[in-house]
Motif scaffolding. Structure first.
Motif, PDB file in Angstrom:
ATOM      1  N   GLU A  78      11.565 -22.208  33.748  1.00 55.86           N
ATOM      2  CA  GLU A  78      10.153 -22.226  34.130  1.00 55.86           C
ATOM      3  C   GLU A  78       9.894 -21.304  35.322  1.00 55.86           C
ATOM      4  O   GLU A  78       8.913 -20.567  35.350  1.00 55.86           O
ATOM      5  CB  GLU A  78       9.730 -23.658  34.469  1.00 55.86           C
ATOM      6  N   ASN A  79      10.781 -21.327  36.307  1.00 58.42           N
ATOM      7  CA  ASN A  79      10.615 -20.460  37.471  1.00 58.42           C
ATOM      8  C   ASN A  79      10.800 -18.990  37.124  1.00 58.42           C
ATOM      9  O   ASN A  79      10.035 -18.137  37.579  1.00 58.42           O
ATOM     10  CB  ASN A  79      11.577 -20.862  38.587  1.00 58.42           C
ATOM     11  N   GLY A  82       7.949 -18.022  34.724  1.00 63.76           N
ATOM     12  CA  GLY A  82       6.622 -18.374  35.195  1.00 63.76           C
ATOM     13  C   GLY A  82       6.165 -17.704  36.468  1.00 63.76           C
ATOM     14  O   GLY A  82       4.994 -17.820  36.837  1.00 63.76           O
ATOM     15  N   TRP A  83       7.067 -16.997  37.160  1.00 67.29           N
ATOM     16  CA  TRP A  83       6.604 -16.410  38.421  1.00 67.29           C
ATOM     17  C   TRP A  83       5.565 -15.319  38.166  1.00 67.29           C
ATOM     18  O   TRP A  83       5.644 -14.606  37.189  1.00 67.29           O
ATOM     19  CB  TRP A  83       7.750 -15.917  39.297  1.00 67.29           C
ATOM     20  N   THR A  84       4.624 -15.248  39.102  1.00 62.06           N
ATOM     21  CA  THR A  84       3.622 -14.185  39.057  1.00 62.06           C
ATOM     22  C   THR A  84       3.823 -13.209  40.203  1.00 62.06           C
ATOM     23  O   THR A  84       3.345 -12.090  40.136  1.00 62.06           O
ATOM     24  CB  THR A  84       2.187 -14.760  39.098  1.00 62.06           C
ATOM     25  N   GLY A  94      10.200 -22.405  44.233  1.00 63.11           N
ATOM     26  CA  GLY A  94       8.981 -21.642  44.000  1.00 63.11           C
ATOM     27  C   GLY A  94       7.822 -22.232  44.792  1.00 63.11           C
ATOM     28  O   GLY A  94       7.799 -23.431  45.078  1.00 63.11           O
ATOM     29  N   THR A  96       3.725 -22.564  44.712  1.00 64.86           N
ATOM     30  CA  THR A  96       2.511 -22.404  43.916  1.00 64.86           C
ATOM     31  C   THR A  96       1.317 -22.273  44.847  1.00 64.86           C
ATOM     32  O   THR A  96       1.126 -23.103  45.738  1.00 64.86           O
ATOM     33  CB  THR A  96       2.324 -23.606  42.970  1.00 64.86           C
ATOM     34  N   THR A 104      -2.858 -16.060  34.673  1.00 64.91           N
ATOM     35  CA  THR A 104      -2.599 -17.446  35.055  1.00 64.91           C
ATOM     36  C   THR A 104      -3.735 -17.990  35.912  1.00 64.91           C
ATOM     37  O   THR A 104      -4.513 -17.240  36.484  1.00 64.91           O
ATOM     38  CB  THR A 104      -1.291 -17.567  35.868  1.00 64.91           C
ATOM     39  N   GLU A 106      -2.957 -20.112  38.505  1.00 65.26           N
ATOM     40  CA  GLU A 106      -2.340 -20.235  39.821  1.00 65.26           C
ATOM     41  C   GLU A 106      -1.276 -19.145  39.948  1.00 65.26           C
ATOM     42  O   GLU A 106      -0.874 -18.543  38.965  1.00 65.26           O
ATOM     43  CB  GLU A 106      -1.667 -21.598  39.993  1.00 65.26           C
ATOM     44  N   THR A 107      -0.822 -18.942  41.171  1.00 62.66           N
ATOM     45  CA  THR A 107       0.225 -17.961  41.424  1.00 62.66           C
ATOM     46  C   THR A 107       1.501 -18.692  41.796  1.00 62.66           C
ATOM     47  O   THR A 107       1.499 -19.501  42.727  1.00 62.66           O
ATOM     48  CB  THR A 107      -0.191 -17.011  42.570  1.00 62.66           C
ATOM     49  N   LEU A 108       2.575 -18.420  41.070  1.00 62.86           N
ATOM     50  CA  LEU A 108       3.884 -18.967  41.405  1.00 62.86           C
ATOM     51  C   LEU A 108       4.688 -17.857  42.067  1.00 62.86           C
ATOM     52  O   LEU A 108       4.950 -16.816  41.452  1.00 62.86           O
ATOM     53  CB  LEU A 108       4.616 -19.482  40.162  1.00 62.86           C
TER      54      LEU A 108
END
Length: 192
Positions: A78-79, A82-84, A94, A96, A104, A106-108
């Motif tokens: 997921e990390n 999923g990171w942005t 991470g 958020t 997205t 939100e920003t991860l």
């Protein structure tokens, strides 16, 4: 057109105009301070890059996702996927932030050392020949190497799981080189 993974220079990271990330940068530093970590400033560590990091994310990701599921824990997957924003900081987890993007809500934010360790595990699982995969960080270097035939021509000389699915090898190399670039040059990486 398409989706690109790109580095962000110091001016854009702190800029308020189009392409600027000042609000995100300020929110990240506030969160880092809250956690007892030093603030992040692009380029404060690392050597000055000769150019920028940019790769076009166009091949299908199904094989890469399957590799992540087989190799990483659910949280690690997921990390990594999923990171942005990737920053060259050693973050214990991470972060958020409440900033949306075209991709997205939100920003991860994930630390490059963590992403690099995960990408290295994926590269090992594929037996990715890193001595063959370009590492000069030239613009679209990996995209061209994997999609214009160099990887396909190299595959018979270095057989292994990487050669069976070049799209999976491409994403593994991109995530690995993005983290390396971020750490070497002290720059964040984001999606564009």
């Amino acid at each position: 057109m398409g989706v690109y993974l790109v580095s962000v220079d110091a001016q854009d990271w702190t800029g308020t105009g189009e392409g600027g990330h000042a609000d995100l940068a300020a929110a990240l530093n506030t969160e880092l301070e809250r956690r007892g970590l030093p603030p992040y400033a692009p380029g404060a560590t690392g050597e000055e890059p000769p150019g920028w990091f940019e790769e076009k994310m166009s091949p299908p990701m199904d094989g890469f996702d399957a590799l992540c599921r087989a190799t990483l824990t659910a949280e690690e997957r997921e990390n990594l996927l999923g990171w942005t924003v990737l920053v060259p900081c050693a973050l214990p987890e991470g972060i958020t932030l409440p900033f949306g993007s075209p991709y997205t809500d939100e920003t991860l934010v994930v630390g490059a050392p963590y992403a690099l360790a995960l990408a290295e595990r994926l590269a090992a699982a594929l037996a990715l020949p890193l001595d063959l995969v370009p590492a000069t960080f030239a613009n679209l270097e990996l995209t061209l190497w994997f999609l214009d035939g160099d990887a396909e021509r190299a595959a018979p000389t270095r057989p292994g799981p990487w050669a069976d699915d070049l799209a999976t090898a491409f994403y593994t190399a991109v995530y690995l080189r993005a983290a390396q670039y971020s750490l070497r040059h002290g720059r964040p990486i984001t999606w564009s």
